[in-house]
Write a protein that holds these residues in place. Structure first.
Motif: not given
Length: 526
Positions: A71-75, A161-168, A110-116
């Protein structure tokens, strides 16, 4: 981001060749699918890490982190060194076993994006707080998302979801869909890449899409691929063929053909595992009499190891007793530094070589280049190898004995007619055996996983072994032994009517900084 490129410059060192990039595993499996997948996944992870943590020599797997998304991301586990950390990894796997298996979650898109994003932030912060030497190996990250949802939908969700995230700093992005079917034939337990996986135009990089079956063997094989040397910064082997070898391959007679190859292990050497029957044999010991071909390729001063084909052999003319050591696999190189035309030509020549050897029923005898200082007055010793074709686009290579290594042996001829009574008794015993057309190692278990787990597990840190009999941990219920997050968590959207799950040790703070755990301070600790 290039799928095989790292940001490091200069030629790779032997340690860099052997060591794989840090890995972030995100388990994206919601209820009720988690009940069907949990046991197989946890068992596969336990088996894999019992191997990965036990291998002697240079570390093949540097850092590992695990997130759970329901339901939400967890480390579940922040980035830790893999080698010497089996007890902590085992505790992490135990946490997975205790997650709730029944009920229903309200999906948070948004949980998967937030985990990444949270994993990337944690990796960057870890890299800033390690030594300069170690930071050279932590330049890029591989992200794997294990999901029970349709893989193509997850890829589209990530692209948006990750189009604005820096994946360099992401070296490879992978989505692995766990299918609901159970594997029927264990001998085909390999991950399958989706051929329709198109390049992401939004992220500007590839997201690899694979499927694996929901069984322990398939998941084990997928994780074991992390132990392979998958770097593409340079080719490892140059196979040199004289122009007289194959008349059906057009080459100028004064210019030998050079096939550029990558080297891959076929098996893990038992000598690399402490506590096994062959544990006293250290092939990574520089004082050893022999050095494996894989190490030769890594240590070659020219960044690739040369094999000169000197003659051909009939396939039926090689006695198996003359080969020694572990077999290795040669593949056409996928080095990104070669242009596409050269890669294509190299693969075509490799294909032609495999085809010609099979058609002629030939093997190749090759001489390895001597290693050691060129200015040394000592005459360097050479190693010889036999190269065998296969029905796939690969060649099998094994070390072969030379005159200096041979011991005297006598082989009396087999009499034509054995004694009748003895023949009847032996044939009766043979007829009682179950006959298999092929040997499948996936059907043979040596209990090695449990043996290694018992060696490296920490008795005082082990949790209750019978997880199935314990009550599962409710969502939102905190565990006192949960691994501390090492970065400030990203904001999460709370579920209506439920308190947001956030340990006090992970509260957001602008002054958050990385403090290595005891395992990171001393990776050699068990």
């Amino acid at each position: 981001m290039h799928p095989g490129r790292t940001t490091g410059k200069g030629p790779s060192t032997p340690t860099q060749i052997d060591q794989q990039p840090p890995r972030l595993l995100i388990v994206h499996i919601a209820l009720p699918s988690w009940a069907d997948i949990c046991t197989n996944l946890c068992e596969a992870l336990q088996n894999f890490f019992s191997l990965a943590c036990s291998l002697m020599g240079p570390s093949r797997m540097s850092l590992f982190s695990l997130y759970m998304v329901q339901d939400q991301h967890e480390c579940i586990l922040p980035f830790v060194q893999v080698k010497g950390n089996f007890a902590r990894l085992q505790t992490c796997i135990s946490e997975l076993r205790m997650l709730q298996r029944e009920g229903c979650f309200r999906s948070q898109g948004a949980s998967l994006r937030l985990a990444v994003e949270d994993g990337l932030q944690q990796f960057k912060q870890y890299s800033r707080h390690v030594t300069t030497r170690a930071a050279l190996t932590y330049t890029s990250l591989e992200i794997t998302i294990l999901t029970s949802q349709p893989g193509k939908e997850v890829v589209k969700q990530l692209e948006e979801g990750l189009k604005d995230t820096d994946l360099a700093r992401v070296r490879r992005f992978q989505v692995v869909e766990v299918t609901k079917g159970i594997l029927e034939h264990v001998d085909s337990a390999s991950p399958v890449e989706d051929p329709s996986n198109d390049e992401s135009s939004i992220l500007g990089t590839d997201i690899d899409l694979q499927t694996i079956d929901n069984d322990i063997v398939s998941m084990e094989i997928f994780f074991k691929a992390w132990l392979h040397n998958s770097g593409t910064d340079q080719e490892q082997i140059h196979l040199l063929l004289s122009s007289q070898c194959f008349s059906n391959i057009s080459r100028p007679r004064d210019n030998p053909m050079c096939l550029k190859c990558d080297l891959q292990e076929r098996l893990l050497s038992p000598s690399l595992l402490a506590g096994t029957a062959d544990g006293s044999l250290r092939i990574d010991d520089p004082k050893g009499d022999f050095i494996t071909l894989y190490q030769m390729a890594s240590q070659s001063s020219a960044s690739h190891y040369k094999l000169q084909v000197i003659k051909a052999l009939k396939s039926s003319g090689l006695c198996e007793s003359l080969t020694y050591g572990l077999p290795f696999i040669l593949r056409p190189t996928s080095c990104w530094q070669l242009d596409w035309d050269e890669l294509e030509t190299n693969q075509q020549h490799f294909h032609a070589l495999c085809h010609s050897l099979l058609k002629r029923e030939w093997l190749l005898l090759a001489k390895g280049e001597p290693l050691g200082p060129r200015h040394s007055q000592r005459i360097p010793a050479s190693t010889f190898y036999v190269i065998m074709p296969s029905r796939s686009l690969t060649l099998l290579i094994k070390a072969v004995a030379t005159r200096e290594l041979m011991l005297p042996s006598t082989f009396p001829l087999l009499p034509e007619d054995p004694h009748d009574d003895s023949l009847k008794n032996v044939e009766s015993m043979l007829d009682s055996l179950e006959l298999e057309p092929t040997y499948n190692p996936l059907h043979v278990q040596s209990h090695l996983y449990s043996h290694l787990s018992s060696i490296y597990a920490k008795p005082q840190g082990r949790l209750h072994p019978h997880w199935e009999s314990r009550a599962p941990r409710k969502t939102g219920q905190l565990q006192t032994n949960r691994a501390r997050a090492t970065v400030a968590p990203l904001p999460m959207t709370p579920v209506p009517g439920r308190a947001s799950k956030m340990p006090a040790a992970s509260k957001s703070s602008s002054d958050a900084f990385f403090l290595p755990s005891e395992w990171e301070k001393d990776p050699s600790r068990p």
